[in-house]
Design a protein around this motif. Structure first.
Motif, short mmCIF file in Angstrom:
data_model
loop_
_atom_site.label_atom_id
_atom_site.label_comp_id
_atom_site.label_asym_id
_atom_site.label_seq_id
_atom_site.Cartn_x
_atom_site.Cartn_y
_atom_site.Cartn_z
N THR A 121 0.84 -1.19 0.00
CA THR A 121 0.00 0.00 0.00
C THR A 121 0.88 1.25 0.00
OG1 THR A 121 -0.08 -0.07 2.40
CG2 THR A 121 -1.84 -1.17 1.22
N GLY A 122 0.29 2.33 -0.36
CA GLY A 122 0.99 3.61 -0.28
C GLY A 122 1.86 3.93 -1.45
N GLY A 123 1.69 3.27 -2.56
CA GLY A 123 2.33 3.78 -3.77
C GLY A 123 3.62 3.16 -4.20
N GLN A 124 3.61 1.91 -4.54
CA GLN A 124 4.76 1.30 -5.20
C GLN A 124 4.54 1.46 -6.69
OE1 GLN A 124 7.38 0.07 -3.66
NE2 GLN A 124 6.55 0.50 -1.65
N ALA A 125 5.10 2.48 -7.25
CA ALA A 125 4.83 2.80 -8.64
C ALA A 125 5.39 1.76 -9.58
CB ALA A 125 5.42 4.16 -8.98
N PRO A 126 4.58 1.29 -10.51
CA PRO A 126 5.09 0.32 -11.49
C PRO A 126 5.97 0.99 -12.53
CG PRO A 126 2.80 0.84 -11.94
CD PRO A 126 3.14 1.54 -10.66
N LEU A 127 6.83 0.19 -13.13
CA LEU A 127 7.65 0.61 -14.26
C LEU A 127 6.99 0.08 -15.52
CD1 LEU A 127 11.20 -0.21 -12.87
CD2 LEU A 127 10.19 2.05 -13.14
N PHE A 128 6.86 0.96 -16.52
CA PHE A 128 6.16 0.59 -17.74
C PHE A 128 7.14 0.32 -18.88
CE2 PHE A 128 1.64 1.23 -17.06
CZ PHE A 128 1.62 1.91 -15.85
N GLY A 129 6.73 -0.59 -19.76
CA GLY A 129 7.42 -0.75 -21.02
C GLY A 129 7.02 0.34 -21.99
N GLU A 130 7.54 0.26 -23.21
CA GLU A 130 7.29 1.31 -24.19
C GLU A 130 6.06 1.06 -25.04
OE1 GLU A 130 11.42 3.61 -24.58
OE2 GLU A 130 10.89 2.35 -26.29
N GLY A 131 5.39 -0.05 -24.82
CA GLY A 131 4.12 -0.28 -25.49
C GLY A 131 4.21 -1.11 -26.74
N THR A 132 3.10 -1.77 -27.06
CA THR A 132 2.93 -2.50 -28.32
C THR A 132 1.71 -1.94 -29.02
OG1 THR A 132 3.91 -4.55 -27.50
CG2 THR A 132 2.40 -4.73 -29.37
N ARG A 133 1.91 -1.48 -30.22
CA ARG A 133 0.78 -0.95 -31.00
C ARG A 133 0.20 -2.08 -31.83
NH1 ARG A 133 -0.95 4.06 -32.10
NH2 ARG A 133 0.90 4.93 -31.08
N LEU A 134 -1.05 -2.44 -31.54
CA LEU A 134 -1.71 -3.55 -32.22
C LEU A 134 -2.85 -3.03 -33.09
CD1 LEU A 134 -2.30 -6.60 -32.65
CD2 LEU A 134 -3.81 -6.48 -30.65
N SER A 135 -2.85 -3.44 -34.33
CA SER A 135 -3.94 -3.14 -35.24
C SER A 135 -4.56 -4.46 -35.69
CB SER A 135 -3.45 -2.37 -36.47
OG SER A 135 -2.95 -1.10 -36.09
N VAL A 136 -5.87 -4.58 -35.50
CA VAL A 136 -6.58 -5.78 -35.93
C VAL A 136 -7.48 -5.40 -37.11
CG1 VAL A 136 -8.10 -7.67 -35.28
CG2 VAL A 136 -6.56 -6.67 -33.57
N LEU A 137 -7.20 -5.98 -38.25
CA LEU A 137 -7.90 -5.60 -39.48
C LEU A 137 -8.99 -6.61 -39.83
CD1 LEU A 137 -4.78 -4.52 -41.53
CD2 LEU A 137 -6.22 -3.13 -40.04
#
Lengths: 114, 113
Positions: free
Chosen positions: A98-114
């Motif tokens: 509790t009290g804010g253990q901030a997560p570390l994020f990756g740079e993301g995956t851009r997904l397009s579903v056609l």
């Protein structure tokens, strides 16, 4: 250096196909998360895990599965991809508490579903 | 939801100006975290304020928290062009031991050099 690495960074899939997004962390964190981010909106939690072998549903789990085979790796699986799942997906790792253990994020995956 | 209905807001200012961004939340939280997300990158924590704090400072950043009105603000003084980003606040909804965060839609800040 703490890191969260996502692969692939970009993906184009066909409707009805299977998509697997991968995430690796070198932080030795117990918790890992999958979020999606849609244009103009904040991040929404899909699935999370508090250790190897565990997965839990987040706020929007429908249409997604997750797998945590090891401390380092967390995958998001779209068994039957739909165009509504076009989005940017972020993986994160963090420590519980509790009290804010901030997560570390990756740079993301851009997904397009056609 | 934690936030109700909301959309991304946008602010455009000149470099050197000060700016304040606000967010409000609907349920109790033990902490408000503010994140910055630059184009093509993941969010990164910039400042965190706990429920027993009213104000927190870090360099040019200042966060405030009013638990009675369930609102928080983020101020940046002397903005730089490099402050251009989307800024999110996030809450933990009663201090989830699993670190589950709820994010607002964010504010798109554009700082013009």
């Amino acid at each position: 250096e703490a890191a969260v690495t996502q692969s692939p960074r970009n993906k184009v899939a066909v409707t009805g196909g299977k998509v697997t997004l991968s995430c690796n962390q070198t932080n030795n964190h117990n918790n890992m998360y999958w979020y999606r981010q849609d244009t103009g909106h904040g991040l929404r939690l899909i699935h999370y895990s508090y250790g190897a072998g565990s997965t839990e549903k987040g706020d929007i789990p429908d249409g997604y599965k997750a797998s945590r085979p090891s401390q380092e790796n967390f995958s998001l699986i779209l068994e039957l991809a739909t165009p509504s799942q076009t989005s940017v997906y972020f993986c994160a790792s963090g420590e519980p508490g509790t009290g804010g253990q901030a997560p570390l994020f990756g740079e993301g995956t851009r997904l397009s579903v056609l | 939801s934690q936030w109700g209905e909301e959309n991304l807001q946008a602010l455009s200012i000149q470099e050197g100006e000060d700016v304040t961004m606000n967010c409000s939340y609907k349920t109790y939280t033990t902490v408000v975290q503010w994140y910055r997300q630059k184009s093509g990158k993941g969010p990164a924590l910039i400042i965190l304020i706990r429920s027993n704090e009213r104000e927190k400072r870090s360099g040019r950043l200042r966060a405030t928290l009013d638990t009675s009105s369930q609102s928080s603000s983020l101020s940046i003084t002397g903005t730089l062009a490099t402050d251009t980003a989307v800024y999110f606040c996030a809450t933990d909804g009663r201090g989830s031991a699993l670190g589950r965060l709820h994010f607002g839609a964010g504010t798109q800040l554009i700082v013009i050099p």
